[in-house]
Write a protein that holds these residues in place. Sequence first.
Motif, PDB file in Angstrom:
ATOM      1  N   THR A 145     -47.091   0.223  30.708  1.00 40.59           N
ATOM      2  CA  THR A 145     -47.766  -0.329  29.979  1.00 40.59           C
ATOM      3  C   THR A 145     -47.960  -1.745  30.113  1.00 40.59           C
ATOM      4  N   LEU A 187     -50.104  -3.210  22.651  1.00 43.95           N
ATOM      5  CA  LEU A 187     -50.700  -2.427  23.710  1.00 43.95           C
ATOM      6  C   LEU A 187     -50.453  -1.079  23.348  1.00 43.95           C
ATOM      7  N   ALA A 188     -50.942  -0.250  24.530  1.00 44.93           N
ATOM      8  CA  ALA A 188     -51.144   1.258  24.110  1.00 44.93           C
ATOM      9  C   ALA A 188     -49.911   1.868  23.826  1.00 44.93           C
TER      10      ALA A 188
END
Length: 141
Positions: free
Chosen positions: A7, A93-94
Amino acid sequence: MTGAARTLQEAAIAALQEGAPGIGGVYDGPPVQAAFPYAVVECGPETDWSHKSGTGRELRLAVTMRDQGERAERLQRLMAEAEQAMAGLPEELAGWRIVTSRFVRSQLVRDARGSGRPATVEAWAGVIEYRVRMLSAAPEG
């Protein structure tokens, strides 16, 4: 490579592609063929940074840039652009949240290998290294 590292690497590549337009290409590993100048983003050592109720990771992120020419002025300028772009990494972030992102060091050297180019072409390598601490957005359990 863990989810945190992947990520972070993807976010860094996107930040460099958007924020440092002078870089010809940004890759997640050493390319077989690439036109100068280009950058490679890699996540190195990863350690546990978890706490009582959550998962965390501390990662080293390296941006290695390569260029050619008699002098390294262009690479120095591109390294400054890359540092600016990395300063703009998103916090969210994801599935992960960046808690801290700290510049560790940078270095610019003549590339002894010449990156596979003829000996008459001067090649340069510059590296910018960061320490990034992240916490998982997913609840522990």
